[in-house]
Scaffold this motif. Structure first.
Motif, PDB file in Angstrom:
ATOM      1  N   PRO A   1     -77.387 -40.692  51.822  1.00  0.00           N
ATOM      2  CA  PRO A   1     -76.307 -41.158  50.696  1.00  0.00           C
ATOM      3  C   PRO A   1     -75.659 -42.266  50.790  1.00  0.00           C
ATOM      4  CG  PRO A   1     -76.614 -39.039  52.879  1.00  0.00           C
ATOM      5  CD  PRO A   1     -76.999 -40.112  53.478  1.00  0.00           C
ATOM      6  N   GLY A   2     -75.328 -42.762  49.783  1.00  0.00           N
ATOM      7  CA  GLY A   2     -74.914 -44.005  49.270  1.00  0.00           C
ATOM      8  C   GLY A   2     -73.921 -43.218  48.185  1.00  0.00           C
ATOM      9  N   GLN A   3     -72.841 -44.606  48.425  1.00  0.00           N
ATOM     10  CA  GLN A   3     -71.852 -44.313  47.437  1.00  0.00           C
ATOM     11  C   GLN A   3     -72.110 -45.105  46.052  1.00  0.00           C
ATOM     12  OE1 GLN A   3     -67.531 -44.346  48.906  1.00  0.00           O
ATOM     13  NE2 GLN A   3     -66.938 -43.391  47.400  1.00  0.00           N
ATOM     14  N   VAL A   4     -71.369 -44.894  44.866  1.00  0.00           N
ATOM     15  CA  VAL A   4     -71.578 -45.436  43.378  1.00  0.00           C
ATOM     16  C   VAL A   4     -70.372 -46.879  43.699  1.00  0.00           C
ATOM     17  CG1 VAL A   4     -71.948 -45.901  41.510  1.00  0.00           C
ATOM     18  CG2 VAL A   4     -72.992 -44.303  42.607  1.00  0.00           C
TER      19      VAL A   4
ATOM     20  N   ILE B   1     -74.209 -35.791  44.521  1.00  0.00           N
ATOM     21  CA  ILE B   1     -74.066 -34.754  46.131  1.00  0.00           C
ATOM     22  C   ILE B   1     -72.741 -35.158  46.008  1.00  0.00           C
ATOM     23  CG2 ILE B   1     -76.403 -34.624  47.250  1.00  0.00           C
ATOM     24  CD1 ILE B   1     -75.347 -36.680  49.259  1.00  0.00           C
ATOM     25  N   ASP B   2     -71.797 -34.331  47.047  1.00  0.00           N
ATOM     26  CA  ASP B   2     -70.476 -34.217  46.710  1.00  0.00           C
ATOM     27  C   ASP B   2     -69.854 -35.294  48.260  1.00  0.00           C
ATOM     28  OD1 ASP B   2     -70.614 -32.529  48.847  1.00  0.00           O
ATOM     29  OD2 ASP B   2     -70.088 -30.741  47.729  1.00  0.00           O
ATOM     30  N   GLN B   3     -68.673 -35.472  48.606  1.00  0.00           N
ATOM     31  CA  GLN B   3     -68.313 -36.660  49.750  1.00  0.00           C
ATOM     32  C   GLN B   3     -68.658 -35.042  51.145  1.00  0.00           C
ATOM     33  OE1 GLN B   3     -66.233 -39.180  50.461  1.00  0.00           O
ATOM     34  NE2 GLN B   3     -67.426 -38.537  52.513  1.00  0.00           N
ATOM     35  N   HIS B   4     -68.735 -33.994  51.243  1.00  0.00           N
ATOM     36  CA  HIS B   4     -68.784 -33.396  52.506  1.00  0.00           C
ATOM     37  C   HIS B   4     -70.323 -33.583  52.032  1.00  0.00           C
ATOM     38  CE1 HIS B   4     -68.139 -30.129  55.023  1.00  0.00           C
ATOM     39  NE2 HIS B   4     -69.482 -29.422  54.591  1.00  0.00           N
ATOM     40  N   GLU B   5     -71.222 -33.280  51.377  1.00  0.00           N
ATOM     41  CA  GLU B   5     -72.706 -33.093  51.871  1.00  0.00           C
ATOM     42  C   GLU B   5     -73.120 -34.553  52.511  1.00  0.00           C
ATOM     43  OE1 GLU B   5     -76.374 -32.327  49.269  1.00  0.00           O
ATOM     44  OE2 GLU B   5     -74.451 -31.678  48.271  1.00  0.00           O
ATOM     45  N   ALA B   6     -72.174 -35.206  50.977  1.00  0.00           N
ATOM     46  CA  ALA B   6     -72.844 -36.729  52.068  1.00  0.00           C
ATOM     47  C   ALA B   6     -72.619 -37.075  53.410  1.00  0.00           C
ATOM     48  CB  ALA B   6     -72.118 -37.714  51.482  1.00  0.00           C
ATOM     49  N   ASP B   7     -71.929 -36.890  53.650  1.00  0.00           N
ATOM     50  CA  ASP B   7     -70.994 -37.023  55.465  1.00  0.00           C
ATOM     51  C   ASP B   7     -72.170 -36.113  56.294  1.00  0.00           C
ATOM     52  OD1 ASP B   7     -68.596 -38.427  54.332  1.00  0.00           O
ATOM     53  OD2 ASP B   7     -66.870 -36.385  55.011  1.00  0.00           O
TER      54      ASP B   7
ATOM     55  N   ALA C   1     -77.104 -35.823  60.113  1.00  0.00           N
ATOM     56  CA  ALA C   1     -78.007 -35.504  60.083  1.00  0.00           C
ATOM     57  C   ALA C   1     -79.171 -36.367  60.179  1.00  0.00           C
ATOM     58  CB  ALA C   1     -78.338 -34.773  59.049  1.00  0.00           C
ATOM     59  N   VAL C   2     -79.669 -37.052  59.762  1.00  0.00           N
ATOM     60  CA  VAL C   2     -79.946 -38.310  58.974  1.00  0.00           C
ATOM     61  C   VAL C   2     -80.350 -39.128  60.522  1.00  0.00           C
ATOM     62  CG1 VAL C   2     -81.085 -37.791  57.243  1.00  0.00           C
ATOM     63  CG2 VAL C   2     -79.393 -40.043  57.446  1.00  0.00           C
ATOM     64  N   LYS C   3     -79.164 -39.508  60.712  1.00  0.00           N
ATOM     65  CA  LYS C   3     -78.682 -40.520  61.679  1.00  0.00           C
ATOM     66  C   LYS C   3     -79.737 -39.793  63.188  1.00  0.00           C
ATOM     67  CE  LYS C   3     -74.793 -43.532  60.109  1.00  0.00           C
ATOM     68  NZ  LYS C   3     -73.362 -43.936  60.933  1.00  0.00           N
ATOM     69  N   GLN C   4     -79.391 -38.251  62.750  1.00  0.00           N
ATOM     70  CA  GLN C   4     -79.889 -38.267  64.877  1.00  0.00           C
ATOM     71  C   GLN C   4     -81.368 -38.248  64.508  1.00  0.00           C
ATOM     72  OE1 GLN C   4     -78.091 -33.876  65.098  1.00  0.00           O
ATOM     73  NE2 GLN C   4     -76.208 -34.671  64.762  1.00  0.00           N
TER      74      GLN C   4
ATOM     75  N   THR D   1     -83.713 -45.114  60.615  1.00  0.00           N
ATOM     76  CA  THR D   1     -83.980 -46.558  60.931  1.00  0.00           C
ATOM     77  C   THR D   1     -85.042 -46.987  59.844  1.00  0.00           C
ATOM     78  OG1 THR D   1     -83.473 -46.228  63.311  1.00  0.00           O
ATOM     79  CG2 THR D   1     -84.456 -48.818  62.311  1.00  0.00           C
ATOM     80  N   ASP D   2     -85.617 -46.341  60.329  1.00  0.00           N
ATOM     81  CA  ASP D   2     -87.248 -46.740  58.545  1.00  0.00           C
ATOM     82  C   ASP D   2     -86.633 -46.647  57.204  1.00  0.00           C
ATOM     83  OD1 ASP D   2     -89.001 -47.248  60.975  1.00  0.00           O
ATOM     84  OD2 ASP D   2     -89.894 -45.275  60.340  1.00  0.00           O
ATOM     85  N   GLU D   3     -85.894 -45.516  57.152  1.00  0.00           N
ATOM     86  CA  GLU D   3     -85.490 -45.353  55.437  1.00  0.00           C
ATOM     87  C   GLU D   3     -85.187 -46.676  55.091  1.00  0.00           C
ATOM     88  OE1 GLU D   3     -85.692 -43.673  52.406  1.00  0.00           O
ATOM     89  OE2 GLU D   3     -86.907 -43.587  53.562  1.00  0.00           O
TER      90      GLU D   3
END
Length: 90
Positions: free
Chosen positions: A6-9, A58-64, A69-72, A78-80
């Motif tokens: 997730p990235g915020q514009v 995506i929306d804020q909730h999906e971003a969170d 999930a990806v941090k886990q 880390t690679d991404e």
């Protein structure tokens, strides 16, 4: 493995060429938003980013949820993130 993180514009930097600056985990980069040209992206919107390209809005909730999930995923996250840090459209 290919992940979207997730990235915020932050801003649309070049609308004619579909470029936007996004913030991914505090790192700001200009990316291509061409695949989302019909989404009318604006500052504050969230997108899934993979190596310099916005793949989905995506929306804020999906971003969170996605970020958690990806941090886990440890090394894959880390690679991404490393790929994002080293990517540059300009």
């Amino acid at each position: 493995m290919c992940l979207g993180i997730p990235g915020q514009v932050v801003e649309i930097t070049d609308a004619e060429n579909d470029l936007a600056k996004v913030d991914v985990n505090g790192i700001k980069r200009t990316i291509s938003v061409r695949l989302l040209a019909r989404e009318n992206l604006r500052s504050g919107d969230w997108v899934l980013v993979h190596v310099g390209f916005a793949m989905a809005k995506i929306d804020q909730h999906e971003a969170d949820l996605t970020l958690e999930a990806v941090k886990q995923m440890g090394q894959s996250y880390t690679d991404e993130l490393s790929a994002f840090i080293s990517s540059s459209i300009l």
